[in-house]
Structures are given as C-alpha cells and as structure tokens.
Motif scaffolding. Sequence first.
Motif, PDB file in Angstrom:
ATOM      1  N   ASP A  77     -93.805  41.521 -10.359  1.00  0.00           N
ATOM      2  CA  ASP A  77     -94.338  40.507  -9.432  1.00  0.00           C
ATOM      3  C   ASP A  77     -94.659  39.215 -10.172  1.00  0.00           C
ATOM      4  O   ASP A  77     -94.335  38.120  -9.703  1.00  0.00           O
ATOM      5  CB  ASP A  77     -95.593  41.025  -8.726  1.00  0.00           C
ATOM      6  CG  ASP A  77     -95.302  42.093  -7.685  1.00  0.00           C
ATOM      7  OD1 ASP A  77     -94.120  42.230  -7.299  1.00  0.00           O
ATOM      8  OD2 ASP A  77     -96.247  42.793  -7.284  1.00  0.00           O
ATOM      9  N   GLU A  78     -95.293  39.355 -11.331  1.00  0.00           N
ATOM     10  CA  GLU A  78     -95.637  38.176 -12.129  1.00  0.00           C
ATOM     11  C   GLU A  78     -94.372  37.439 -12.570  1.00  0.00           C
ATOM     12  O   GLU A  78     -94.315  36.208 -12.542  1.00  0.00           O
ATOM     13  CB  GLU A  78     -96.454  38.595 -13.349  1.00  0.00           C
ATOM     14  CG  GLU A  78     -96.924  37.440 -14.192  1.00  0.00           C
ATOM     15  CD  GLU A  78     -97.752  37.883 -15.387  1.00  0.00           C
ATOM     16  OE1 GLU A  78     -97.768  37.139 -16.377  1.00  0.00           O
ATOM     17  OE2 GLU A  78     -98.381  38.955 -15.320  1.00  0.00           O
ATOM     18  N   ASN A  79     -93.361  38.198 -12.959  1.00  0.00           N
ATOM     19  CA  ASN A  79     -92.098  37.595 -13.374  1.00  0.00           C
ATOM     20  C   ASN A  79     -91.449  36.818 -12.233  1.00  0.00           C
ATOM     21  O   ASN A  79     -90.976  35.691 -12.432  1.00  0.00           O
ATOM     22  CB  ASN A  79     -91.142  38.675 -13.891  1.00  0.00           C
ATOM     23  CG  ASN A  79     -89.870  38.107 -14.459  1.00  0.00           C
ATOM     24  OD1 ASN A  79     -89.877  37.094 -15.139  1.00  0.00           O
ATOM     25  ND2 ASN A  79     -88.753  38.770 -14.181  1.00  0.00           N
ATOM     26  N   GLU A  80     -91.448  37.394 -11.055  1.00  0.00           N
ATOM     27  CA  GLU A  80     -90.877  36.700  -9.890  1.00  0.00           C
ATOM     28  C   GLU A  80     -91.646  35.415  -9.594  1.00  0.00           C
ATOM     29  O   GLU A  80     -91.045  34.377  -9.291  1.00  0.00           O
ATOM     30  CB  GLU A  80     -90.889  37.623  -8.677  1.00  0.00           C
ATOM     31  CG  GLU A  80     -89.877  38.755  -8.759  1.00  0.00           C
ATOM     32  CD  GLU A  80     -89.967  39.711  -7.591  1.00  0.00           C
ATOM     33  OE1 GLU A  80     -90.658  39.405  -6.596  1.00  0.00           O
ATOM     34  OE2 GLU A  80     -89.332  40.787  -7.664  1.00  0.00           O
ATOM     35  N   THR A  81     -92.959  35.485  -9.694  1.00  0.00           N
ATOM     36  CA  THR A  81     -93.780  34.298  -9.465  1.00  0.00           C
ATOM     37  C   THR A  81     -93.455  33.212 -10.483  1.00  0.00           C
ATOM     38  O   THR A  81     -93.293  32.039 -10.133  1.00  0.00           O
ATOM     39  CB  THR A  81     -95.275  34.655  -9.542  1.00  0.00           C
ATOM     40  OG1 THR A  81     -95.568  35.631  -8.535  1.00  0.00           O
ATOM     41  CG2 THR A  81     -96.156  33.440  -9.347  1.00  0.00           C
ATOM     42  N   LEU A  82     -93.351  33.606 -11.741  1.00  0.00           N
ATOM     43  CA  LEU A  82     -93.032  32.636 -12.789  1.00  0.00           C
ATOM     44  C   LEU A  82     -91.641  32.034 -12.593  1.00  0.00           C
ATOM     45  O   LEU A  82     -91.444  30.831 -12.813  1.00  0.00           O
ATOM     46  CB  LEU A  82     -93.129  33.293 -14.162  1.00  0.00           C
ATOM     47  CG  LEU A  82     -94.545  33.648 -14.617  1.00  0.00           C
ATOM     48  CD1 LEU A  82     -94.504  34.458 -15.906  1.00  0.00           C
ATOM     49  CD2 LEU A  82     -95.392  32.410 -14.788  1.00  0.00           C
ATOM     50  N   ARG A  97     -95.908  52.801 -14.228  1.00  0.00           N
ATOM     51  CA  ARG A  97     -95.180  52.300 -13.049  1.00  0.00           C
ATOM     52  C   ARG A  97     -95.970  51.197 -12.350  1.00  0.00           C
ATOM     53  O   ARG A  97     -95.403  50.196 -11.910  1.00  0.00           O
ATOM     54  CB  ARG A  97     -94.885  53.449 -12.085  1.00  0.00           C
ATOM     55  CG  ARG A  97     -93.753  54.334 -12.557  1.00  0.00           C
ATOM     56  CD  ARG A  97     -93.435  55.426 -11.562  1.00  0.00           C
ATOM     57  NE  ARG A  97     -92.288  56.202 -12.022  1.00  0.00           N
ATOM     58  CZ  ARG A  97     -92.046  57.455 -11.709  1.00  0.00           C
ATOM     59  NH1 ARG A  97     -92.888  58.097 -10.907  1.00  0.00           N
ATOM     60  NH2 ARG A  97     -90.992  58.083 -12.166  1.00  0.00           N
ATOM     61  N   GLU A  98     -97.279  51.390 -12.236  1.00  0.00           N
ATOM     62  CA  GLU A  98     -98.118  50.366 -11.621  1.00  0.00           C
ATOM     63  C   GLU A  98     -98.095  49.078 -12.449  1.00  0.00           C
ATOM     64  O   GLU A  98     -97.985  47.978 -11.900  1.00  0.00           O
ATOM     65  CB  GLU A  98     -99.555  50.872 -11.481  1.00  0.00           C
ATOM     66  CG  GLU A  98     -99.722  51.973 -10.447  1.00  0.00           C
ATOM     67  CD  GLU A  98    -101.084  52.635 -10.478  1.00  0.00           C
ATOM     68  OE1 GLU A  98    -101.914  52.311 -11.369  1.00  0.00           O
ATOM     69  OE2 GLU A  98    -101.332  53.507  -9.618  1.00  0.00           O
ATOM     70  N   HIS A  99     -98.185  49.237 -13.749  1.00  0.00           N
ATOM     71  CA  HIS A  99     -98.159  48.073 -14.642  1.00  0.00           C
ATOM     72  C   HIS A  99     -96.802  47.377 -14.551  1.00  0.00           C
ATOM     73  O   HIS A  99     -96.733  46.140 -14.519  1.00  0.00           O
ATOM     74  CB  HIS A  99     -98.451  48.517 -16.080  1.00  0.00           C
ATOM     75  CG  HIS A  99     -98.584  47.404 -17.053  1.00  0.00           C
ATOM     76  ND1 HIS A  99     -99.575  46.455 -16.967  1.00  0.00           N
ATOM     77  CD2 HIS A  99     -97.838  47.072 -18.127  1.00  0.00           C
ATOM     78  CE1 HIS A  99     -99.436  45.592 -17.952  1.00  0.00           C
ATOM     79  NE2 HIS A  99     -98.383  45.943 -18.675  1.00  0.00           N
ATOM     80  N   ASN A 100     -95.754  48.149 -14.504  1.00  0.00           N
ATOM     81  CA  ASN A 100     -94.405  47.585 -14.382  1.00  0.00           C
ATOM     82  C   ASN A 100     -94.255  46.799 -13.086  1.00  0.00           C
ATOM     83  O   ASN A 100     -93.683  45.698 -13.075  1.00  0.00           O
ATOM     84  CB  ASN A 100     -93.358  48.696 -14.457  1.00  0.00           C
ATOM     85  CG  ASN A 100     -91.952  48.170 -14.484  1.00  0.00           C
ATOM     86  OD1 ASN A 100     -91.644  47.242 -15.211  1.00  0.00           O
ATOM     87  ND2 ASN A 100     -91.076  48.779 -13.691  1.00  0.00           N
ATOM     88  N   ALA A 101     -94.777  47.322 -11.997  1.00  0.00           N
ATOM     89  CA  ALA A 101     -94.700  46.622 -10.711  1.00  0.00           C
ATOM     90  C   ALA A 101     -95.453  45.300 -10.775  1.00  0.00           C
ATOM     91  O   ALA A 101     -94.961  44.275 -10.269  1.00  0.00           O
ATOM     92  CB  ALA A 101     -95.264  47.509  -9.595  1.00  0.00           C
ATOM     93  N   LYS A 102     -96.625  45.296 -11.408  1.00  0.00           N
ATOM     94  CA  LYS A 102     -97.386  44.058 -11.546  1.00  0.00           C
ATOM     95  C   LYS A 102     -96.618  43.039 -12.381  1.00  0.00           C
ATOM     96  O   LYS A 102     -96.597  41.848 -12.057  1.00  0.00           O
ATOM     97  CB  LYS A 102     -98.750  44.337 -12.181  1.00  0.00           C
ATOM     98  CG  LYS A 102     -99.707  45.058 -11.274  1.00  0.00           C
ATOM     99  CD  LYS A 102    -101.021  45.371 -11.976  1.00  0.00           C
ATOM    100  CE  LYS A 102    -101.933  46.188 -11.090  1.00  0.00           C
ATOM    101  NZ  LYS A 102    -103.171  46.585 -11.776  1.00  0.00           N
ATOM    102  N   LEU A 103     -96.005  43.506 -13.464  1.00  0.00           N
ATOM    103  CA  LEU A 103     -95.241  42.604 -14.321  1.00  0.00           C
ATOM    104  C   LEU A 103     -94.018  42.045 -13.595  1.00  0.00           C
ATOM    105  O   LEU A 103     -93.666  40.879 -13.773  1.00  0.00           O
ATOM    106  CB  LEU A 103     -94.815  43.319 -15.607  1.00  0.00           C
ATOM    107  CG  LEU A 103     -95.939  43.616 -16.598  1.00  0.00           C
ATOM    108  CD1 LEU A 103     -95.405  44.450 -17.764  1.00  0.00           C
ATOM    109  CD2 LEU A 103     -96.584  42.344 -17.093  1.00  0.00           C
TER     110      LEU A 103
END
Length: 73
Positions: A39-44, A31-37
């Motif tokens: 966030d990264e996706n939104e940034t990209l 879940r933590e990894h998914n949340a980071k991904l």
Amino acid sequence: MNQETLSQLEQLVDNLIARNAQLSQEITTLREHNAKLQDENETLQLEVLESEEQQKETSTTLSSLLEKLQAAS
C-alpha cells in the motif's frame, strides 16, 4: 517401542506443533507487513506521478514566460 522412546517421540511432536504455531503466527505477521508495504509503495508511486505532472506543468509555464520575455526584448 519402549516407554522412553515413546516419551521422546511425544516431546518431539509437541515441539513440532509449538514450532508450527509460532511459524504460522510469523507468516501472518509478515503477510500483514507485506500488505502495508505494498500500500505504501502504491501511494509513493502515485505521489511520484503527481510530482512529475506538476514538474511538467511548471516547466511549461516557465517556458511560456521565457518566450514572452524573449518576444518583449
């Protein structure tokens, strides 16, 4: 139930409890990894939108310069 069966059942329950704890930890990590991904996706996605906007502005500027050059010819 005899003592051997009870002992086996106790061991199985202990194994299930340990496995459940392990899986719960894995779920938390995922879940933590998914949340980071996410966030990264939104940034990209934002970076892509900004890049597209910059490309449009550059294209407009270049078109304007080309029109000036053509008019001066």
